[in-house]
Design a protein around this motif. Structure first.
Motif, PDB file in Angstrom:
ATOM      1  N   LYS A  71       1.792   0.690  13.267  1.00  0.00           N
ATOM      2  CA  LYS A  71       1.516  -0.761  14.499  1.00  0.00           C
ATOM      3  C   LYS A  71       0.616  -2.266  13.336  1.00  0.00           C
ATOM      4  O   LYS A  71       1.282  -3.137  13.250  1.00  0.00           O
ATOM      5  CB  LYS A  71       0.344  -0.568  15.126  1.00  0.00           C
ATOM      6  CG  LYS A  71       0.692  -0.056  16.542  1.00  0.00           C
ATOM      7  CD  LYS A  71      -0.406  -0.370  17.687  1.00  0.00           C
ATOM      8  CE  LYS A  71       0.851   0.140  19.256  1.00  0.00           C
ATOM      9  NZ  LYS A  71      -0.299   0.211  19.655  1.00  0.00           N
ATOM     10  N   GLU A  72      -0.291  -0.950  11.817  1.00  0.00           N
ATOM     11  CA  GLU A  72      -0.939  -2.067  11.743  1.00  0.00           C
ATOM     12  C   GLU A  72       0.058  -3.239  10.283  1.00  0.00           C
ATOM     13  O   GLU A  72       0.060  -3.898   9.464  1.00  0.00           O
ATOM     14  CB  GLU A  72      -1.874  -1.481  10.421  1.00  0.00           C
ATOM     15  CG  GLU A  72      -2.950  -0.864  11.704  1.00  0.00           C
ATOM     16  CD  GLU A  72      -4.051   0.488  10.536  1.00  0.00           C
ATOM     17  OE1 GLU A  72      -3.887   0.534   9.687  1.00  0.00           O
ATOM     18  OE2 GLU A  72      -5.420   0.839  10.503  1.00  0.00           O
ATOM     19  N   ILE A  73       1.251  -1.388   9.546  1.00  0.00           N
ATOM     20  CA  ILE A  73       1.926  -2.070   8.671  1.00  0.00           C
ATOM     21  C   ILE A  73       3.390  -3.350   9.194  1.00  0.00           C
ATOM     22  O   ILE A  73       3.178  -4.137   8.514  1.00  0.00           O
ATOM     23  CB  ILE A  73       2.757  -0.827   7.845  1.00  0.00           C
ATOM     24  CG1 ILE A  73       2.162   0.030   7.107  1.00  0.00           C
ATOM     25  CG2 ILE A  73       4.226  -1.397   7.346  1.00  0.00           C
ATOM     26  CD1 ILE A  73       2.653   1.038   6.911  1.00  0.00           C
ATOM     27  N   ASP A  74       3.694  -3.138  10.533  1.00  0.00           N
ATOM     28  CA  ASP A  74       4.387  -4.708  11.093  1.00  0.00           C
ATOM     29  C   ASP A  74       3.191  -5.398  11.105  1.00  0.00           C
ATOM     30  O   ASP A  74       4.294  -6.268  11.161  1.00  0.00           O
ATOM     31  CB  ASP A  74       4.526  -3.812  12.846  1.00  0.00           C
ATOM     32  CG  ASP A  74       5.714  -4.161  13.313  1.00  0.00           C
ATOM     33  OD1 ASP A  74       6.828  -4.791  12.612  1.00  0.00           O
ATOM     34  OD2 ASP A  74       5.694  -4.729  14.261  1.00  0.00           O
ATOM     35  N   ALA A  75       2.320  -5.346  11.442  1.00  0.00           N
ATOM     36  CA  ALA A  75       1.984  -6.675  11.451  1.00  0.00           C
ATOM     37  C   ALA A  75       1.513  -7.224   9.776  1.00  0.00           C
ATOM     38  O   ALA A  75       1.694  -8.256  10.080  1.00  0.00           O
ATOM     39  CB  ALA A  75      -0.154  -6.710  12.293  1.00  0.00           C
ATOM     40  N   ILE A  76       1.005  -6.607   9.352  1.00  0.00           N
ATOM     41  CA  ILE A  76       1.239  -6.597   7.595  1.00  0.00           C
ATOM     42  C   ILE A  76       2.197  -7.699   7.786  1.00  0.00           C
ATOM     43  O   ILE A  76       3.065  -8.972   6.631  1.00  0.00           O
ATOM     44  CB  ILE A  76       1.219  -6.209   6.716  1.00  0.00           C
ATOM     45  CG1 ILE A  76      -0.505  -5.095   7.052  1.00  0.00           C
ATOM     46  CG2 ILE A  76       1.633  -6.564   5.255  1.00  0.00           C
ATOM     47  CD1 ILE A  76      -0.711  -4.295   6.364  1.00  0.00           C
TER      48      ILE A  76
ATOM     49  N   LYS B 160       1.381  -9.128   1.042  1.00  0.00           N
ATOM     50  CA  LYS B 160       2.120  -8.303   1.860  1.00  0.00           C
ATOM     51  C   LYS B 160       1.946  -6.528   1.456  1.00  0.00           C
ATOM     52  O   LYS B 160       1.609  -6.305   1.549  1.00  0.00           O
ATOM     53  CB  LYS B 160       3.434  -8.942   1.802  1.00  0.00           C
ATOM     54  CG  LYS B 160       2.951  -9.453   3.281  1.00  0.00           C
ATOM     55  CD  LYS B 160       4.552  -9.957   3.525  1.00  0.00           C
ATOM     56  CE  LYS B 160       4.888 -11.727   4.926  1.00  0.00           C
ATOM     57  NZ  LYS B 160       5.846 -11.268   5.725  1.00  0.00           N
ATOM     58  N   GLU B 161       2.503  -6.879  -0.233  1.00  0.00           N
ATOM     59  CA  GLU B 161       3.134  -5.644  -0.610  1.00  0.00           C
ATOM     60  C   GLU B 161       2.146  -5.472  -1.481  1.00  0.00           C
ATOM     61  O   GLU B 161       2.050  -3.846  -1.243  1.00  0.00           O
ATOM     62  CB  GLU B 161       3.996  -6.271  -1.907  1.00  0.00           C
ATOM     63  CG  GLU B 161       4.424  -5.124  -2.818  1.00  0.00           C
ATOM     64  CD  GLU B 161       5.640  -5.189  -3.692  1.00  0.00           C
ATOM     65  OE1 GLU B 161       5.338  -4.893  -4.726  1.00  0.00           O
ATOM     66  OE2 GLU B 161       5.813  -6.438  -4.411  1.00  0.00           O
ATOM     67  N   GLN B 162       0.904  -5.928  -1.829  1.00  0.00           N
ATOM     68  CA  GLN B 162      -0.655  -4.963  -1.858  1.00  0.00           C
ATOM     69  C   GLN B 162      -1.202  -4.010  -0.820  1.00  0.00           C
ATOM     70  O   GLN B 162      -1.098  -3.476  -0.889  1.00  0.00           O
ATOM     71  CB  GLN B 162      -0.916  -6.066  -2.450  1.00  0.00           C
ATOM     72  CG  GLN B 162      -2.694  -5.497  -3.094  1.00  0.00           C
ATOM     73  CD  GLN B 162      -3.372  -6.510  -3.739  1.00  0.00           C
ATOM     74  OE1 GLN B 162      -3.996  -7.553  -3.805  1.00  0.00           O
ATOM     75  NE2 GLN B 162      -3.941  -5.839  -3.911  1.00  0.00           N
ATOM     76  N   LYS B 163      -0.911  -5.007   0.594  1.00  0.00           N
ATOM     77  CA  LYS B 163      -1.529  -4.533   1.364  1.00  0.00           C
ATOM     78  C   LYS B 163      -0.671  -3.327   1.908  1.00  0.00           C
ATOM     79  O   LYS B 163      -1.833  -2.117   2.386  1.00  0.00           O
ATOM     80  CB  LYS B 163      -2.026  -5.263   3.231  1.00  0.00           C
ATOM     81  CG  LYS B 163      -3.186  -6.457   2.066  1.00  0.00           C
ATOM     82  CD  LYS B 163      -2.973  -7.844   3.466  1.00  0.00           C
ATOM     83  CE  LYS B 163      -4.264  -8.506   2.723  1.00  0.00           C
ATOM     84  NZ  LYS B 163      -4.577  -9.123   4.187  1.00  0.00           N
TER      85      LYS B 163
END
Length: 158
Positions: free
Chosen positions: A119-124, A132-135
């Motif tokens: 969910k966290e990656i999808d939200a990013i 985005k890439e860094q997060k």
């Protein structure tokens, strides 16, 4: 766009008319080309694999005995139709996109990550954040070296 691929498939079409036609050799060549163009799981590969002579058919036995197989050979006719449809597809729609590969990667990540991490990656990914890439990298780094190594190994094997 797909000129090289179309040329390869047209060569395979021409091979159907050779006097010393070998179905199994032709299938192997064609499967190699189609797998490279469309991937391992494409339905066209299944259609080519299923081509075979059925000598239990009276019609085929009669045709083979008379020697009129060039015009009415049902296996060659099927092979020709498959390749002609494939060529038409490439001419009008171009090469398949790489979207299935990214979909496979996402499915693998969903299998390996927790629901919260997904969910966290999808939200990013869905955000307008310029970093985005860094997060995403930071999220993946938090998984640990062993988990990342396992994910990469599975990606390479798929």
């Amino acid at each position: 766009m797909a000129e090289k691929e179309i040329a390869l498939l047209k060569e395979q079409l021409a091979r159907l008319d050779e006097s010393k036609f070998d179905l199994e050799a032709w299938k192997n060549h064609t499967l190699i080309f189609l797998e490279r163009i469309f991937g391992k799981d494409n339905s066209k590969l299944k259609l080519i694999r299923e081509l075979r002579y059925d000598y239990s058919s009276w019609n085929l036995r009669d045709t083979a005995a008379v020697g009129k197989t060039k015009d009415k050979d049902p296996v060659k006719m099927q092979a020709r139709e498959i390749l002609e449809a494939t060529i038409t597809e490439l001419e009008h729609l171009g090469l398949p996109s790489d979207a299935p590969d990214s979909q496979k990667i996402w499915e693998l990540l969903q299998d390996e990550l927790t629901g919260k991490q997904v969910k966290e990656i999808d939200a990013i990914l869905k955000s307008d954040d310029k970093e985005k890439e860094q997060k995403i990298s930071e999220k993946l780094e938090s998984l640990g070296r062993e988990n990342l190594a396992a994910i990469i190994a599975k990606l390479l094997l798929n």
